[in-house]
Motif scaffolding. Structure first.
Motif, PDB file in Angstrom:
ATOM      1  N   PRO A 115       0.810  -1.226   0.000  1.00 38.88           N
ATOM      2  CA  PRO A 115       0.000   0.000   0.000  1.00 38.88           C
ATOM      3  C   PRO A 115       0.844   1.278   0.000  1.00 38.88           C
ATOM      4  CG  PRO A 115      -0.542  -1.420   1.891  1.00 38.88           C
ATOM      5  CD  PRO A 115       0.496  -2.133   1.114  1.00 38.88           C
ATOM      6  N   GLY A 116       1.950   1.284   0.773  1.00 39.50           N
ATOM      7  CA  GLY A 116       2.793   2.486   0.826  1.00 39.50           C
ATOM      8  C   GLY A 116       3.424   2.777  -0.524  1.00 39.50           C
ATOM      9  N   GLY A 117       3.974   1.733  -1.152  1.00 38.82           N
ATOM     10  CA  GLY A 117       4.661   1.921  -2.441  1.00 38.82           C
ATOM     11  C   GLY A 117       3.702   2.273  -3.558  1.00 38.82           C
ATOM     12  N   ALA A 118       2.548   1.599  -3.597  1.00 45.01           N
ATOM     13  CA  ALA A 118       1.575   1.878  -4.670  1.00 45.01           C
ATOM     14  C   ALA A 118       1.111   3.328  -4.584  1.00 45.01           C
ATOM     15  CB  ALA A 118       0.392   0.922  -4.560  1.00 45.01           C
ATOM     16  N   THR A 119       0.838   3.786  -3.366  1.00 48.62           N
ATOM     17  CA  THR A 119       0.341   5.159  -3.198  1.00 48.62           C
ATOM     18  C   THR A 119       1.422   6.180  -3.551  1.00 48.62           C
ATOM     19  OG1 THR A 119      -0.940   4.296  -1.364  1.00 48.62           O
ATOM     20  CG2 THR A 119      -0.889   6.666  -1.593  1.00 48.62           C
ATOM     21  N   VAL A 152       9.410  -0.895  -8.151  1.00 48.61           N
ATOM     22  CA  VAL A 152      10.113  -2.173  -8.243  1.00 48.61           C
ATOM     23  C   VAL A 152       9.621  -3.101  -7.124  1.00 48.61           C
ATOM     24  CG1 VAL A 152      12.376  -3.286  -8.135  1.00 48.61           C
ATOM     25  CG2 VAL A 152      12.151  -1.052  -9.203  1.00 48.61           C
ATOM     26  N   GLU A 153       9.183  -4.298  -7.487  1.00 45.68           N
ATOM     27  CA  GLU A 153       8.643  -5.252  -6.511  1.00 45.68           C
ATOM     28  C   GLU A 153       9.350  -6.592  -6.686  1.00 45.68           C
ATOM     29  OE1 GLU A 153       6.482  -5.669  -3.838  1.00 45.68           O
ATOM     30  OE2 GLU A 153       7.053  -7.780  -4.044  1.00 45.68           O
ATOM     31  N   LYS A 182      -3.415  -9.817  -1.690  1.00 47.06           N
ATOM     32  CA  LYS A 182      -2.914  -9.867  -3.075  1.00 47.06           C
ATOM     33  C   LYS A 182      -3.872  -9.100  -3.986  1.00 47.06           C
ATOM     34  CE  LYS A 182      -4.436 -14.469  -4.732  1.00 47.06           C
ATOM     35  NZ  LYS A 182      -5.814 -14.104  -4.772  1.00 47.06           N
ATOM     36  N   ASP A 183      -5.162  -9.163  -3.695  1.00 47.84           N
ATOM     37  CA  ASP A 183      -6.145  -8.475  -4.546  1.00 47.84           C
ATOM     38  C   ASP A 183      -6.174  -6.976  -4.253  1.00 47.84           C
ATOM     39  OD1 ASP A 183      -6.874 -10.932  -5.684  1.00 47.84           O
ATOM     40  OD2 ASP A 183      -8.167 -11.374  -3.975  1.00 47.84           O
ATOM     41  N   LEU A 184      -6.155  -6.639  -2.970  1.00 48.23           N
ATOM     42  CA  LEU A 184      -6.205  -5.215  -2.603  1.00 48.23           C
ATOM     43  C   LEU A 184      -4.976  -4.478  -3.137  1.00 48.23           C
ATOM     44  CD1 LEU A 184      -7.652  -2.974  -0.949  1.00 48.23           C
ATOM     45  CD2 LEU A 184      -6.218  -3.632   0.983  1.00 48.23           C
ATOM     46  N   ASP A 185      -3.798  -5.069  -2.914  1.00 42.92           N
ATOM     47  CA  ASP A 185      -2.562  -4.386  -3.318  1.00 42.92           C
ATOM     48  C   ASP A 185      -2.454  -4.295  -4.838  1.00 42.92           C
ATOM     49  OD1 ASP A 185      -2.234  -4.484  -0.612  1.00 42.92           O
ATOM     50  OD2 ASP A 185      -0.240  -5.340  -0.625  1.00 42.92           O
ATOM     51  N   PHE A 186      -2.907  -5.356  -5.528  1.00 49.97           N
ATOM     52  CA  PHE A 186      -2.808  -5.344  -6.992  1.00 49.97           C
ATOM     53  C   PHE A 186      -3.737  -4.276  -7.581  1.00 49.97           C
ATOM     54  CE2 PHE A 186      -3.185  -7.609 -11.251  1.00 49.97           C
ATOM     55  CZ  PHE A 186      -1.910  -7.269 -11.638  1.00 49.97           C
ATOM     56  N   PHE A 187      -4.900  -4.116  -6.967  1.00 49.25           N
ATOM     57  CA  PHE A 187      -5.833  -3.052  -7.382  1.00 49.25           C
ATOM     58  C   PHE A 187      -5.121  -1.689  -7.302  1.00 49.25           C
ATOM     59  CE2 PHE A 187      -8.807  -0.019  -5.111  1.00 49.25           C
ATOM     60  CZ  PHE A 187      -9.437   0.481  -6.243  1.00 49.25           C
ATOM     61  N   MET A 188      -4.388  -1.459  -6.219  1.00 50.76           N
ATOM     62  CA  MET A 188      -3.727  -0.158  -6.052  1.00 50.76           C
ATOM     63  C   MET A 188      -2.527  -0.020  -6.992  1.00 50.76           C
ATOM     64  SD  MET A 188      -4.167   0.662  -2.005  1.00 50.76           S
ATOM     65  CE  MET A 188      -3.657  -0.854  -1.262  1.00 50.76           C
ATOM     66  N   VAL A 189      -1.795  -1.114  -7.194  1.00 49.56           N
ATOM     67  CA  VAL A 189      -0.648  -1.056  -8.126  1.00 49.56           C
ATOM     68  C   VAL A 189      -1.142  -0.737  -9.543  1.00 49.56           C
ATOM     69  CG1 VAL A 189       1.137  -2.451  -9.245  1.00 49.56           C
ATOM     70  CG2 VAL A 189       0.828  -2.580  -6.787  1.00 49.56           C
ATOM     71  N   GLN A 190      -2.263  -1.344  -9.920  1.00 51.46           N
ATOM     72  CA  GLN A 190      -2.800  -1.053 -11.257  1.00 51.46           C
ATOM     73  C   GLN A 190      -3.143   0.436 -11.383  1.00 51.46           C
ATOM     74  OE1 GLN A 190      -5.717  -4.230 -11.018  1.00 51.46           O
ATOM     75  NE2 GLN A 190      -4.930  -5.100 -12.916  1.00 51.46           N
ATOM     76  N   GLY A 191      -3.614   1.022 -10.288  1.00 48.34           N
ATOM     77  CA  GLY A 191      -3.896   2.465 -10.274  1.00 48.34           C
ATOM     78  C   GLY A 191      -2.620   3.263 -10.516  1.00 48.34           C
ATOM     79  N   ALA A 192      -1.527   2.835  -9.871  1.00 52.53           N
ATOM     80  CA  ALA A 192      -0.244   3.543 -10.055  1.00 52.53           C
ATOM     81  C   ALA A 192       0.222   3.429 -11.511  1.00 52.53           C
ATOM     82  CB  ALA A 192       0.801   2.968  -9.106  1.00 52.53           C
ATOM     83  N   VAL A 193       0.051   2.240 -12.078  1.00 49.50           N
ATOM     84  CA  VAL A 193       0.493   2.022 -13.471  1.00 49.50           C
ATOM     85  C   VAL A 193      -0.349   2.873 -14.430  1.00 49.50           C
ATOM     86  CG1 VAL A 193       0.641   0.275 -15.310  1.00 49.50           C
ATOM     87  CG2 VAL A 193       1.454  -0.266 -12.998  1.00 49.50           C
ATOM     88  N   LYS A 194      -1.648   2.932 -14.156  1.00 46.94           N
ATOM     89  CA  LYS A 194      -2.536   3.765 -15.007  1.00 46.94           C
ATOM     90  C   LYS A 194      -2.091   5.230 -14.966  1.00 46.94           C
ATOM     91  CE  LYS A 194      -6.875   1.335 -14.920  1.00 46.94           C
ATOM     92  NZ  LYS A 194      -7.716   1.044 -13.788  1.00 46.94           N
ATOM     93  N   GLY A 202       0.898   6.178 -14.832  1.00 43.10           N
ATOM     94  CA  GLY A 202       2.157   6.353 -15.571  1.00 43.10           C
ATOM     95  C   GLY A 202       3.391   5.789 -14.896  1.00 43.10           C
ATOM     96  N   ALA A 203       3.234   5.206 -13.705  1.00 40.12           N
ATOM     97  CA  ALA A 203       4.416   4.593 -13.065  1.00 40.12           C
ATOM     98  C   ALA A 203       4.798   3.338 -13.857  1.00 40.12           C
ATOM     99  CB  ALA A 203       4.098   4.236 -11.614  1.00 40.12           C
ATOM    100  N   VAL A 204       6.108   3.141 -14.013  1.00 42.59           N
ATOM    101  CA  VAL A 204       6.599   1.930 -14.694  1.00 42.59           C
ATOM    102  C   VAL A 204       6.731   0.844 -13.633  1.00 42.59           C
ATOM    103  CG1 VAL A 204       8.569   0.924 -15.925  1.00 42.59           C
ATOM    104  CG2 VAL A 204       7.898   3.311 -16.359  1.00 42.59           C
ATOM    105  N   LEU A 205       6.110  -0.319 -13.881  1.00 49.31           N
ATOM    106  CA  LEU A 205       6.179  -1.402 -12.894  1.00 49.31           C
ATOM    107  C   LEU A 205       7.226  -2.420 -13.322  1.00 49.31           C
ATOM    108  CD1 LEU A 205       5.044  -3.023 -10.447  1.00 49.31           C
ATOM    109  CD2 LEU A 205       3.414  -4.059 -12.049  1.00 49.31           C
ATOM    110  N   GLN A 206       8.129  -2.765 -12.404  1.00 52.16           N
ATOM    111  CA  GLN A 206       9.043  -3.895 -12.637  1.00 52.16           C
ATOM    112  C   GLN A 206       8.814  -4.878 -11.504  1.00 52.16           C
ATOM    113  OE1 GLN A 206      13.086  -3.328 -13.595  1.00 52.16           O
ATOM    114  NE2 GLN A 206      12.771  -1.528 -14.874  1.00 52.16           N
TER     115      GLN A 206
END
Ligand SMILES: Cc1cc2nc3c(=O)[nH]c(=O)nc-3n(C[C@H](O)[C@H](O)[C@H](O)COP(=O)(O)OP(=O)(O)OC[C@H]3O[C@@H](n4cnc5c(N)ncnc54)[C@H](O)[C@@H]3O)c2cc1C
Length: 366
Positions: free
Chosen positions: A16-20, A35-36, A101-113, A115-119
């Motif tokens: 949650p901290g990183g996604a936000t 980076v995860e 896994k579902d909650l955090d992935f929802f937030m990571v997808q928000g970060a990617v949308k 413009g954050a690059v996910l690795q």
């Protein structure tokens, strides 16, 4: 020599901290990489309750309403139930309930949308200073790569490698909660989170909760409470000889004393720590999603606001954490008071626990 790829901000850890933090930095136009170390979606040993005042407000503001598919069954808990010896107390508190896994992935997808690059599947192994930048060594499937970033936000959880690189001399105490997952369900209301205090003390404790077709037994005291778990749960249909279908564990960094004494300040120059990496998990409940989200926002805002002056970014971040530290200080006092109340017996302790948990859920910053 080949130029290293350089980002404005590298965020380590997709909790949650990183996604936000990543979403916020990307939203404000900074070139951001998240980076995860695990392949996403990844699970995390956590009950997955969106608990306190901070948490749901921030999620909805930053990422939108939590979709039903992200929540589990039951999607909303009615509250918490406390068992101290024969005494039972209820705290009604509607609480969104998820697998992490579902909650955090929802937030990571928000970060990617945004413009954050996910690795993902990439582990940060070390970080060095590099002429006003950070040089980060990444390990991926047996290969080693390097990146540079103007700022690093360490959102890499309780065993943070970024914290270790930044403060190699900091001595950290850890606790090691365990989670056991059993098939089926117990004869306990599924829409309550059940906290057991079998020694009639605030600690050790364990909890039971239901998700879908399984029930989970979690806590730091599982090993020492093995017999009490059997005795406490047998009346509700638990077979103490049954084996969990899955068992895992994690760590919690116990940094409240260091944070409150000022021995540990979770930022230095162009490196800022958030959430569990910064030791911001709350006392009493040990809920930390809300404080990870909140500190993710504060870290991102400090970076965005002071991009050209890392020292000011770090000091303004530390300053902005003060209300949260006041909250932690207040809850630490309540935690101590619970020990005194325990001497008055099971009834007063059950009531005091209920009040203390309510305090963590309703406390305002500062
Ligand atoms: C048993 C248990 C139950 C809990 N229940 C709740 C609850 O119901 N509600 C609540 O609010 N809190 C709860 N908590 C606390 C909560 O889980 C944490 O406070 C919260 O996850 C902290 O978020 P974070 O973003 O700081 O770190 P994390 O969620 O831990 O995320 C850190 C991420 O960094 C990644 N990472 C680590 N090292 C590296 C590396 N070197 N390179 C790249 N990536 C890396 C990890 O894989 C992870 O994805 C619970 C904790 C425990 C132990």
């Amino acid at each position: 020599m080949k130029e290293l790829q350089t980002f404005d901000v590298l965020v380590v850890g997709a909790g949650p901290g990183g996604a936000t933090a990543a979403k916020r930095c990307a939203d404000r136009g900074l070139q951001t990489v998240l980076v995860e170390k695990k392949k996403l979606p990844r699970d995390k040993v956590c009950s997955g309750m969106v608990m306190g005042k901070w948490a749901l407000e921030i999620i909805e503001k930053e990422f939108g309403k939590i979709p039903r598919s992200v929540l589990t069954d039951p999607p909303l808990l009615a509250g918490h139930r406390f068992y101290v010896g024969p005494e039972i107390e209820d705290l009604e508190w509607p609480t969104p309930f998820s697998w992490r896994k579902d909650l955090d992935f929802f937030m990571v997808q928000g970060a990617v949308k945004s413009g954050a690059v996910l690795q993902d599947g990439v582990r940060v192994a070390r970080m060095d200073a590099d002429d006003g930048f950070c040089r980060i060594e990444l390990h991926k499937e047996g290969t080693i790569q390097h990146l540079r970033a103007r700022f690093v936000i360490g959102a890499d959880g309780a065993s943070s490698v970024i914290r270790r690189c930044l403060f190699p001399d900091l001595k950290v105490r850890f606790s090691g909660p365990i989670r056991e997952c059993y098939q089926g369900q117990l004869d306990l209301p599924r829409d309550f989170f059940h906290w057991f205090f079998p020694k009639k003390l605030p600690r050790p404790r364990f909890n039971v909760n239901h998700k879908g077709d399984v029930f989970l037994i979690e806590g730091s005291g599982l090993k020492e409470l093995r017999q009490e778990i059997g005795e406490s749960l047998s009346p509700y249909g638990f077979d103490p000889s049954s084996k969990p279908i899955r068992k895992d564990g994690c760590t919690i960094a116990l940094l409240h004393d260091d944070l409150l004494s000022g021995a540990f300040n979770p930022a230095n120059g162009n490196v800022l720590l958030t959430g569990d990496a910064a030791g911001l998990i709350l006392p009493i409940t040990f809920e930390g999603i809300g404080s990870a989200l909140k500190s993710g926002i504060l870290a991102a805002d400090a970076v965005v606001g002071h991009f050209d002056d890392p020292d000011v970014a770090a000091s303004s971040y530390i300053e902005s954490l003060k209300p949260m530290l006041k909250t932690i200080e207040k809850l630490c006092k309540t935690q101590e008071e619970l020990k005194t109340t325990a001497r008055l017996g099971a009834g007063p302790l059950a009531k005091a626990l209920c009040d203390a948990y309510r305090e963590t859920l309703t406390i305002q910053e500062g």
